[in-house]
Write a protein that holds these residues in place. Structure first.
Motif, PDB file in Angstrom:
ATOM      1  N   SER A 168       0.817  -1.215   0.000  1.00 52.41           N
ATOM      2  CA  SER A 168       0.000   0.000   0.000  1.00 52.41           C
ATOM      3  C   SER A 168       0.852   1.267   0.000  1.00 52.41           C
ATOM      4  CB  SER A 168      -0.964   0.001   1.182  1.00 52.41           C
ATOM      5  OG  SER A 168      -0.292   0.301   2.375  1.00 52.41           O
ATOM      6  N   SER A 176      -9.371   0.060  -0.770  1.00 50.35           N
ATOM      7  CA  SER A 176     -10.196  -1.141  -0.604  1.00 50.35           C
ATOM      8  C   SER A 176     -10.791  -1.098   0.802  1.00 50.35           C
ATOM      9  CB  SER A 176      -9.336  -2.395  -0.764  1.00 50.35           C
ATOM     10  OG  SER A 176      -8.467  -2.504   0.352  1.00 50.35           O
ATOM     11  N   TRP A 177     -11.503  -2.156   1.169  1.00 51.21           N
ATOM     12  CA  TRP A 177     -12.094  -2.194   2.515  1.00 51.21           C
ATOM     13  C   TRP A 177     -11.031  -2.121   3.609  1.00 51.21           C
ATOM     14  CZ3 TRP A 177     -10.845  -6.204   5.826  1.00 51.21           C
ATOM     15  CH2 TRP A 177     -10.350  -7.372   5.252  1.00 51.21           C
ATOM     16  N   GLN A 224     -11.975   2.175  -4.786  1.00 45.91           N
ATOM     17  CA  GLN A 224     -12.015   0.910  -5.530  1.00 45.91           C
ATOM     18  C   GLN A 224     -13.452   0.431  -5.525  1.00 45.91           C
ATOM     19  OE1 GLN A 224      -9.290  -2.330  -4.309  1.00 45.91           O
ATOM     20  NE2 GLN A 224     -11.113  -3.601  -4.457  1.00 45.91           N
ATOM     21  N   THR A 228     -13.852  -6.459  -3.976  1.00 47.12           N
ATOM     22  CA  THR A 228     -12.694  -7.276  -4.351  1.00 47.12           C
ATOM     23  C   THR A 228     -11.430  -6.634  -3.783  1.00 47.12           C
ATOM     24  OG1 THR A 228     -13.874  -7.623  -6.374  1.00 47.12           O
ATOM     25  CG2 THR A 228     -11.648  -8.483  -6.285  1.00 47.12           C
ATOM     26  N   ASP A 229     -10.586  -7.468  -3.234  1.00 50.04           N
ATOM     27  CA  ASP A 229      -9.413  -6.969  -2.552  1.00 50.04           C
ATOM     28  C   ASP A 229      -8.203  -7.051  -3.477  1.00 50.04           C
ATOM     29  OD1 ASP A 229      -7.556  -6.252  -0.791  1.00 50.04           O
ATOM     30  OD2 ASP A 229      -7.926  -7.858   0.641  1.00 50.04           O
ATOM     31  N   SER A 230      -7.797  -5.894  -4.024  1.00 48.98           N
ATOM     32  CA  SER A 230      -6.704  -5.923  -5.002  1.00 48.98           C
ATOM     33  C   SER A 230      -5.337  -5.953  -4.329  1.00 48.98           C
ATOM     34  CB  SER A 230      -6.787  -4.693  -5.893  1.00 48.98           C
ATOM     35  OG  SER A 230      -6.371  -3.569  -5.154  1.00 48.98           O
TER      36      SER A 230
END
Ligand code: SOE
Length: 392
Positions: A168, A176-177, A224, A228-230
């Motif tokens: 990150s 993302s979350w 995002q 979905t977790d990129s």
């Protein structure tokens, strides 16, 4: 030998569903006679395309978009929670009330209140639990525990731990979350720092008080879409709207343990060049231990009683003579991987179901770690030492 079949319902079809599904398939192949044969009965994801695809790819018998289908299925004995953190509590409490055993991804919950509720629901309904802090299952970490318990490094004086990643670090790594407090609870602390808290609590003992600092370096990130977790691998274009990050990118804290040992832990997902850099070094009155997950077949140890002209760190490669060695590979250094840690986790969980014992780490540990995380966040805000509350 005919191990019992145990049906699994898994919720959340992302990265962790893959890791857990491989573990269900692989566990009896490594550890035989297996404590049970896991049967992958149903996988759930809110997104129907993802759920349907996951059923095929991960070899489940059925799929659904509603997790209640798992709770309501009388054949399913184990609920496996691989969702983002904000729904762990609701699902786990429902599963416990339905009398189902629970394997839950880490961190256990968003807050200590939620974690406490999960812990009590499981205890009151007599179900077994495990929280998936898998890195402590690495044979080298288990070997460190064995050396410590045998007194091989004497009384522990101090320790230091790290978990450093860089996925990150780029400002265009999307929101993302994992960067939204309402979904994840905290940032680097909950996501990766808690793994090191779990390992060092396991190796050294309970934490008494903490003194922490946190930082958020990238204040906003491009949104995002979807859940979905990129994990930072997706670069968005310049027109993508941005939103504020409300969790930590980094945390560092000092710890005093109940047994008098003191130490420090740091966790960041913004350390360019570091990937899964989980390390600890523990110093005792009779020796030292060092571990680095990026070299996870190895444990480095130094024993003070060695002759002075031979004393120094030596490397022990874990293999058949070490923890879980009977089930794993027949030659040291053939290679322990992320998958093996998940397979051992799965084995320990089903062994607890078979024996009626408590798995480790379980919801009590997950709850204790939420209380530690809460103290860390409070300390970072007040910039002073904060006592860790006890599990109720
Ligand atoms: C992302 O930081 C992540 O996937 C963590 O959520 C996992 O717990 C860790 O094992 C790998 O990195």
């Amino acid at each position: 030998m005919n191990p019992k079949k145990i049906h699994i319902g898994l919720i959340g079809a992302g990265f962790m569903a893959k890791a857990h599904s491989i573990a269900y398939a692989g566990m009896p192949m490594f550890f035989w006679p297996a404590p049970a044969i896991p049967v992958k009965k149903m996988i759930v994801d809110m997104n129907e395309d993802i759920a349907r695809d996951a059923k095929e790819k991960l070899a489940f018998e059925a799929y659904s978009t509603d997790w209640h289908d798992i709770i309501n299925d009388p054949e399913i004995e184990v609920v496996d929670i691989c969702t983002p953190n904000n729904v762990h509590a609701e699902i786990a409490v429902a599963a416990a009330k339905a009398g189902k055993h629970i394997l839950c991804e880490k961190p256990l919950a968003l807050t200590p209140e939620q974690a406490g509720e999960m812990y009590r629901a499981a205890r009151e309904n007599g179900v077994k639990t495990m929280v998936a802090f898998n890195y402590r299952k690495t044979p080298a970490v288990q070997l460190a525990k064995k050396y410590i318990d045998e007194g091989a490094i004497g009384d522990i004086l101090d320790f230091r731990g790290t978990y450093l990643q860089d996925w990150s670090a780029h400002p265009d790594s999307p929101l993302s979350w994992r960067f939204q407090k309402s979904i994840c609870g905290s940032g680097a602390l909950g996501d990766i720092g808690t793994h090191v808290v779990d390992m060092l609590r396991f190796l050294v003992g309970d934490f008494k008080r903490v003194n922490a600092r946190t930082a958020t370096y990238i204040k906003e990130r491009p949104l995002q879409s979807g859940m979905t977790d990129s994990l930072g691998n997706l670069r968005v274009d310049q027109d993508t709207p941005k939103k504020a990050v409300d969790v930590d990118d980094q945390c560092m804290f000092m710890i005093e343990c109940e047994n008098g040992a003191f130490g420090s832990i740091e966790a960041t997902r913004n350390a360019w060049g570091r990937n899964n850099y989980i390390t600890f070094e523990i110093h005792g009155t009779k020796g030292s231990i060092y571990f680095n997950y990026e070299r996870r077949d190895e444990l480095q140890v130094c024993f003070a009683d060695d002759a002075s002209n031979r004393r120094g760190f030596r490397t022990v490669y874990t293999g058949p003579n070490h923890p879980y060695g009977d089930g794993l590979w027949p030659i040291p250094a053939l290679g322990i991987g992320y998958t093996e840690t998940k397979i051992i986790e799965c084995y320990d969980f089903f062994r607890a179901l078979q024996d009626g014992t408590e798995a480790s780490p379980n919801f009590r540990d997950g709850y204790a770690i939420e209380l530690i995380s809460d103290a860390i966040l409070e300390s970072a805000e007040k910039r002073e030492w904060v006592e860790v509350k006890e599990v109720e």
